[in-house]
Design a protein around this motif. Structure first.
Motif, PDB file in Angstrom:
ATOM      1  N   ASP A 123       0.839  -1.194   0.000  1.00  0.00           N
ATOM      2  CA  ASP A 123       0.000   0.000   0.000  1.00  0.00           C
ATOM      3  C   ASP A 123       0.878   1.250   0.000  1.00  0.00           C
ATOM      4  OD1 ASP A 123      -2.455   1.632   0.570  1.00  0.00           O
ATOM      5  OD2 ASP A 123      -1.440   1.930   2.496  1.00  0.00           O
ATOM      6  N   VAL A 124       0.614   2.160  -0.930  1.00  0.00           N
ATOM      7  CA  VAL A 124       1.352   3.427  -1.004  1.00  0.00           C
ATOM      8  C   VAL A 124       0.645   4.435  -0.100  1.00  0.00           C
ATOM      9  CG1 VAL A 124       2.188   5.266  -2.496  1.00  0.00           C
ATOM     10  CG2 VAL A 124       2.031   2.921  -3.369  1.00  0.00           C
ATOM     11  N   GLY A 125       1.271   4.807   0.991  1.00  0.00           N
ATOM     12  CA  GLY A 125       0.644   5.685   1.964  1.00  0.00           C
ATOM     13  C   GLY A 125       0.290   7.053   1.397  1.00  0.00           C
ATOM     14  N   HIS A 126      -0.890   7.561   1.782  1.00  0.00           N
ATOM     15  CA  HIS A 126      -1.416   8.870   1.386  1.00  0.00           C
ATOM     16  C   HIS A 126      -1.830   8.883  -0.092  1.00  0.00           C
ATOM     17  CE1 HIS A 126      -0.529  10.471   5.337  1.00  0.00           C
ATOM     18  NE2 HIS A 126       0.655   9.896   5.254  1.00  0.00           N
ATOM     19  N   TYR A 127      -2.174  10.076  -0.594  1.00  0.00           N
ATOM     20  CA  TYR A 127      -2.650  10.194  -1.979  1.00  0.00           C
ATOM     21  C   TYR A 127      -2.438  11.630  -2.434  1.00  0.00           C
ATOM     22  CZ  TYR A 127      -6.838  11.580   0.693  1.00  0.00           C
ATOM     23  OH  TYR A 127      -7.707  12.154   1.586  1.00  0.00           O
ATOM     24  N   LEU A 128      -2.672  11.891  -3.699  1.00  0.00           N
ATOM     25  CA  LEU A 128      -2.263  13.158  -4.298  1.00  0.00           C
ATOM     26  C   LEU A 128      -2.915  14.368  -3.627  1.00  0.00           C
ATOM     27  CD1 LEU A 128      -2.277  12.151  -8.068  1.00  0.00           C
ATOM     28  CD2 LEU A 128      -0.275  12.623  -6.639  1.00  0.00           C
ATOM     29  N   VAL A 158       9.605  18.005  -0.566  1.00  0.00           N
ATOM     30  CA  VAL A 158       9.072  16.890  -1.347  1.00  0.00           C
ATOM     31  C   VAL A 158       7.949  16.225  -0.551  1.00  0.00           C
ATOM     32  CG1 VAL A 158       9.615  14.700  -2.492  1.00  0.00           C
ATOM     33  CG2 VAL A 158      11.334  16.527  -2.387  1.00  0.00           C
ATOM     34  N   THR A 159       6.868  15.843  -1.228  1.00  0.00           N
ATOM     35  CA  THR A 159       5.756  15.216  -0.510  1.00  0.00           C
ATOM     36  C   THR A 159       6.098  13.797  -0.080  1.00  0.00           C
ATOM     37  OG1 THR A 159       4.670  14.255  -2.456  1.00  0.00           O
ATOM     38  CG2 THR A 159       4.108  16.537  -1.889  1.00  0.00           C
ATOM     39  N   GLU A 160       5.504  13.419   1.045  1.00  0.00           N
ATOM     40  CA  GLU A 160       5.666  12.042   1.519  1.00  0.00           C
ATOM     41  C   GLU A 160       5.159  11.054   0.478  1.00  0.00           C
ATOM     42  OE1 GLU A 160       4.023   8.967   4.929  1.00  0.00           O
ATOM     43  OE2 GLU A 160       3.530  11.107   5.090  1.00  0.00           O
ATOM     44  N   PHE A 161       4.044  11.370  -0.186  1.00  0.00           N
ATOM     45  CA  PHE A 161       3.500  10.446  -1.181  1.00  0.00           C
ATOM     46  C   PHE A 161       4.556  10.087  -2.227  1.00  0.00           C
ATOM     47  CE2 PHE A 161       1.489   9.612  -5.295  1.00  0.00           C
ATOM     48  CZ  PHE A 161       0.730   8.495  -4.977  1.00  0.00           C
ATOM     49  N   GLU A 162       5.339  11.069  -2.663  1.00  0.00           N
ATOM     50  CA  GLU A 162       6.374  10.794  -3.659  1.00  0.00           C
ATOM     51  C   GLU A 162       7.398   9.795  -3.125  1.00  0.00           C
ATOM     52  OE1 GLU A 162       9.874  13.259  -6.048  1.00  0.00           O
ATOM     53  OE2 GLU A 162       7.961  14.261  -5.607  1.00  0.00           O
ATOM     54  N   TYR A 163       7.817   9.980  -1.872  1.00  0.00           N
ATOM     55  CA  TYR A 163       8.754   9.031  -1.267  1.00  0.00           C
ATOM     56  C   TYR A 163       8.099   7.661  -1.100  1.00  0.00           C
ATOM     57  CZ  TYR A 163      12.429  12.396  -0.166  1.00  0.00           C
ATOM     58  OH  TYR A 163      13.455  13.313  -0.262  1.00  0.00           O
ATOM     59  N   ASN A 164       6.857   7.647  -0.641  1.00  0.00           N
ATOM     60  CA  ASN A 164       6.158   6.377  -0.428  1.00  0.00           C
ATOM     61  C   ASN A 164       6.025   5.593  -1.726  1.00  0.00           C
ATOM     62  OD1 ASN A 164       5.821   7.279   2.194  1.00  0.00           O
ATOM     63  ND2 ASN A 164       3.661   7.797   1.955  1.00  0.00           N
ATOM     64  N   LEU A 165       5.650   6.291  -2.806  1.00  0.00           N
ATOM     65  CA  LEU A 165       5.453   5.623  -4.088  1.00  0.00           C
ATOM     66  C   LEU A 165       6.747   5.002  -4.598  1.00  0.00           C
ATOM     67  CD1 LEU A 165       3.728   4.927  -6.560  1.00  0.00           C
ATOM     68  CD2 LEU A 165       4.237   7.221  -7.459  1.00  0.00           C
ATOM     69  N   ARG A 166       7.817   5.752  -4.543  1.00  0.00           N
ATOM     70  CA  ARG A 166       9.085   5.235  -5.055  1.00  0.00           C
ATOM     71  C   ARG A 166       9.553   4.011  -4.264  1.00  0.00           C
ATOM     72  NH1 ARG A 166      13.442   9.732  -5.733  1.00  0.00           N
ATOM     73  NH2 ARG A 166      12.971   9.962  -3.518  1.00  0.00           N
ATOM     74  N   LEU A 167       9.480   4.090  -2.933  1.00  0.00           N
ATOM     75  CA  LEU A 167       9.921   2.961  -2.126  1.00  0.00           C
ATOM     76  C   LEU A 167       8.991   1.764  -2.297  1.00  0.00           C
ATOM     77  CD1 LEU A 167      11.890   1.777  -0.094  1.00  0.00           C
ATOM     78  CD2 LEU A 167      10.529   2.811   1.744  1.00  0.00           C
ATOM     79  N   HIS A 219       5.180   4.170   4.410  1.00  0.00           N
ATOM     80  CA  HIS A 219       5.114   5.577   4.787  1.00  0.00           C
ATOM     81  C   HIS A 219       6.508   6.107   5.091  1.00  0.00           C
ATOM     82  CE1 HIS A 219       0.668   6.080   5.475  1.00  0.00           C
ATOM     83  NE2 HIS A 219       0.763   4.760   5.407  1.00  0.00           N
ATOM     84  N   HIS A 220       6.589   7.439   5.230  1.00  0.00           N
ATOM     85  CA  HIS A 220       7.779   8.110   5.754  1.00  0.00           C
ATOM     86  C   HIS A 220       7.315   9.060   6.848  1.00  0.00           C
ATOM     87  CE1 HIS A 220       9.409   6.486   2.040  1.00  0.00           C
ATOM     88  NE2 HIS A 220      10.617   6.729   2.499  1.00  0.00           N
TER      89      HIS A 220
END
Length: 231
Positions: free
Chosen positions: A22-27, A38-47, A91-92
């Motif tokens: 699950d990719v934490g958060h959303y746009l 940088v948004t957490e979502f961007e970090y979450n998606l990449r990881l 998450h981050h």
């Protein structure tokens, strides 16, 4: 290179699990803003994408949830993983506002806190598979520690809206019963905070592909171990 590294960590006997990532958060609500904007979502998606790739290379089946950034209803995320072996929400982390300071970065005034660092893992006692969830969270924490990562103690402190009791102190696992994505899951589920991205040094580490590869390998090796134990 990553495929070869990951595959060598796992015995063939356990290369058959299905894991939802699950990719934490959303746009629309992308989570914390890092020390560099940088948004957490961007970090979450990449990881999440890199963990999913590592798991697939090791022989597992994966399902990415929320990777389009549109999954606003958190209560509907975990049910999408019904019938799978494990649900992991990526998450981050941040800290409470009273610990934040400000700095200038590339012309922007941004919040940061270098006081806290490290990973955290969470499980819910309202999930119907708490023991299995805890086994996997503990296995992931132990694998991360074994490759040089350090658990954060921030969430266990007597801090407003924190104070999450340890489920496994040595490996950085806490109970957080009311997390929607965990308590609504019909399978073992855990939430992983990879690092504190309002910490300037830790954010730099989370941006490093080598660091993310180490995280992906640690999680992949741990998943095989813990799922073998709970089946």
């Amino acid at each position: 290179m990553l495929a070869a590294c990951v595959a060598s960590w796992l015995p063939q006997a356990v290369l058959a699990a299905s894991i939802a990532i699950d990719v934490g958060h959303y746009l629309e609500k992308p989570g914390v803003i890092s020390a560099r904007g940088v948004t957490e979502f961007e970090y979450n998606l990449r990881l999440a994408q890199e963990i999913s790739a590592a798991l697939r290379h090791a022989g597992h089946r994966t399902l990415l949830i929320g990777d389009d950034g549109l999954a606003e209803d958190l209560g509907r995320r975990a049910p999408r993983a019904a019938g799978m072996d494990l649900f992991i929400s990526i998450h981050h982390d941040s800290v409470q506002p009273r610990f934040l300071s400000v700095w200038e970065h590339e012309g922007e005034t941004l919040n940061y806190s270098d006081k806290f660092a490290g990973y955290s893992l969470f499980v819910s006692r309202l999930n119907g598979h708490t023991d299995a969830s805890l086994k996997c969270a503990s296995a992931i924490g132990a694998a991360l520690r074994g490759t040089g990562f350090t658990p954060s103690r921030y969430h266990a402190g007597p801090i407003l809206v924190e104070n999450r009791p340890f489920a496994d102190e040595a490996n950085g696992v806490h109970y957080f019963d009311n997390l929607a994505v965990l308590k609504t899951a019909s399978i073992p589920a855990l939430l992983f905070e990879a690092g504190v991205i309002v910490n300037r040094d830790e954010e730099t580490r989370m941006r490093d592909p080598v660091v993310r590869q180490r995280i992906a390998i640690a999680i992949t090796s741990a998943v095989g171990t813990c799922l073998e134990r709970v089946k």
